[in-house]
Design a protein around this motif. Structure first.
Motif, PDB file in Angstrom:
ATOM      1  N   ARG A 165       5.152   4.904  -7.021  1.00 33.46           N
ATOM      2  CA  ARG A 165       4.176   3.827  -6.964  1.00 33.46           C
ATOM      3  C   ARG A 165       4.616   2.717  -7.919  1.00 33.46           C
ATOM      4  O   ARG A 165       4.564   2.879  -9.131  1.00 33.46           O
ATOM      5  CB  ARG A 165       2.788   4.335  -7.346  1.00 33.46           C
ATOM      6  CG  ARG A 165       1.687   3.297  -7.141  1.00 33.46           C
ATOM      7  CD  ARG A 165       0.326   3.855  -7.500  1.00 33.46           C
ATOM      8  NE  ARG A 165      -0.026   5.010  -6.685  1.00 33.46           N
ATOM      9  CZ  ARG A 165      -0.518   4.937  -5.448  1.00 33.46           C
ATOM     10  NH1 ARG A 165      -0.715   3.752  -4.886  1.00 33.46           N
ATOM     11  NH2 ARG A 165      -0.805   6.030  -4.780  1.00 33.46           N
ATOM     12  N   GLU A 169      -0.740  -1.047  -4.571  1.00 33.57           N
ATOM     13  CA  GLU A 169      -0.728  -0.991  -3.111  1.00 33.57           C
ATOM     14  C   GLU A 169       0.630  -0.588  -2.529  1.00 33.57           C
ATOM     15  O   GLU A 169       0.846  -0.716  -1.326  1.00 33.57           O
ATOM     16  CB  GLU A 169      -1.183  -2.332  -2.546  1.00 33.57           C
ATOM     17  CG  GLU A 169      -2.646  -2.607  -2.856  1.00 33.57           C
ATOM     18  CD  GLU A 169      -3.096  -3.988  -2.444  1.00 33.57           C
ATOM     19  OE1 GLU A 169      -3.339  -4.212  -1.243  1.00 33.57           O
ATOM     20  OE2 GLU A 169      -3.206  -4.854  -3.337  1.00 33.57           O
ATOM     21  N   THR A 170       1.522  -0.091  -3.347  1.00 36.82           N
ATOM     22  CA  THR A 170       2.781   0.451  -2.842  1.00 36.82           C
ATOM     23  C   THR A 170       2.479   1.636  -1.928  1.00 36.82           C
ATOM     24  O   THR A 170       1.632   2.480  -2.246  1.00 36.82           O
ATOM     25  CB  THR A 170       3.670   0.935  -4.002  1.00 36.82           C
ATOM     26  OG1 THR A 170       3.893  -0.133  -4.903  1.00 36.82           O
ATOM     27  CG2 THR A 170       5.011   1.439  -3.480  1.00 36.82           C
ATOM     28  N   GLY A 194       0.727  -6.982  -2.340  1.00 35.89           N
ATOM     29  CA  GLY A 194       0.514  -6.123  -3.495  1.00 35.89           C
ATOM     30  C   GLY A 194       1.427  -4.933  -3.607  1.00 35.89           C
ATOM     31  O   GLY A 194       1.154  -4.014  -4.374  1.00 35.89           O
ATOM     32  N   SER A 195       2.532  -4.932  -2.878  1.00 37.83           N
ATOM     33  CA  SER A 195       3.400  -3.759  -2.881  1.00 37.83           C
ATOM     34  C   SER A 195       4.257  -3.668  -4.136  1.00 37.83           C
ATOM     35  O   SER A 195       4.541  -2.585  -4.634  1.00 37.83           O
ATOM     36  CB  SER A 195       4.306  -3.784  -1.641  1.00 37.83           C
ATOM     37  OG  SER A 195       5.038  -2.586  -1.535  1.00 37.83           O
ATOM     38  N   ALA A 198       0.584  -7.014  -7.816  1.00 40.93           N
ATOM     39  CA  ALA A 198      -0.747  -7.123  -7.232  1.00 40.93           C
ATOM     40  C   ALA A 198      -1.084  -8.548  -6.820  1.00 40.93           C
ATOM     41  O   ALA A 198      -1.862  -8.760  -5.887  1.00 40.93           O
ATOM     42  CB  ALA A 198      -1.788  -6.600  -8.222  1.00 40.93           C
ATOM     43  N   THR A 201       2.394 -11.427  -2.305  1.00 40.40           N
ATOM     44  CA  THR A 201       2.630 -10.855  -0.983  1.00 40.40           C
ATOM     45  C   THR A 201       4.088 -11.096  -0.603  1.00 40.40           C
ATOM     46  O   THR A 201       4.555 -12.237  -0.630  1.00 40.40           O
ATOM     47  CB  THR A 201       1.724 -11.500   0.077  1.00 40.40           C
ATOM     48  OG1 THR A 201       0.353 -11.208  -0.229  1.00 40.40           O
ATOM     49  CG2 THR A 201       2.043 -10.972   1.471  1.00 40.40           C
TER      50      THR A 201
END
Length: 250
Positions: A165, A169-170, A194-195, A198, A201
């Motif tokens: 992680r 949002e991963t 958020g990958s 946060a 994009t």
């Protein structure tokens, strides 16, 4: 190459020495190199002296060591990465001028996304990517594209391993990642909010070579609140231009 008592070859030892240098650690003492490469003092001093003599490493006035210009020169000779970067730059510049955010080019290298180029606007948002930096393929937008179009054995290897992680949002669930990769192949792009961070994009598309195979990923990093449609359209146009440029350069 002769092996050491531990069984590693001279080539292994040289690679371990060179790999101690990072984008954040550009200058080191020989003792620091030895500790980070886990090599005996006598070995690392001898190897560093040889690499300095060959121009692959350089010493400054304080006898600290950095990567040498000759290493850079040799790496660029006949490099596919250099040709790809040269073909991509005009289109990347147009994307960057239009979107006014970070624009990046990445390739797959040892199961990671390796970034060959990054263009940034002074007003662009947050981005941790650096040229010659790496990001996990399951987390970064570029990595997701490279993984989606990569060989099945790569996908299964990544899916079978623990998915770290990087940000809240991963994607860390293998089933969810498999679904995402299928969506990338269907849509021809990925949007990854958020990958990695946060507040950002990532948007990425595949770059195809002259033969039609996916050889790279082209991406932009947007502030989380910015709509993605314009970036997707600009990236798709740029990817098509790069493919045409590569085909004409053959």
């Amino acid at each position: 190459m002769a092996n050491s008592p531990s069984g590693d070859s001279a080539t292994d030892r040289i690679v371990r020495i060179l790999e101690t240098f990072t984008s954040d650690r550009t200058v080191q003492t020989v003792a620091q190199i030895g500790r980070r490469a886990a090599l005996p003092s006598s070995t690392v001093y001898r190897q560093v002296d040889a690499l300095v003599a060959a121009g692959l490493l350089e010493r400054d006035d304080e006898q600290r060591v950095r990567l040498g210009m000759r290493l850079w020169e040799l790496a660029l000779r006949g490099s596919d990465a250099l040709r790809l970067r040269q073909a991509a730059l005009p289109s990347m510049e147009r994307v960057q001028a239009e979107i006014r955010q970070h624009t990046q080019l990445a390739v797959l290298e040892h199961d990671e996304a390796l970034f060959l180029e990054r263009l940034s606007h002074p007003a662009a948002g947050a981005n941790i990517t650096r040229v010659a930096g790496r990001l996990p393929v399951h987390a970064s937008s570029s990595g997701l594209v490279l993984l989606a179009y990569g060989p099945p054995e790569l996908q299964e290897r990544v899916l079978a391993a623990p998915l770290a992680r990087v940000a809240p949002e991963t994607i860390t669930d293998a089933a969810a990642l498999r679904r995402t990769l299928a969506e990338v192949r269907t849509r021809g792009y990925v949007v990854a909010p958020g990958s990695i961070e946060a507040v950002s994009t990532g948007v990425a598309v595949p770059v195809r070579g002259a033969a039609g195979d996916v050889i790279a990923a082209l991406s932009v990093v947007l502030p989380r609140t910015v709509p993605t449609d314009a970036a997707i359209a600009a990236l798709l146009r740029a990817a098509a231009e790069i493919r045409t440029r590569l085909a004409h350069a053959r």
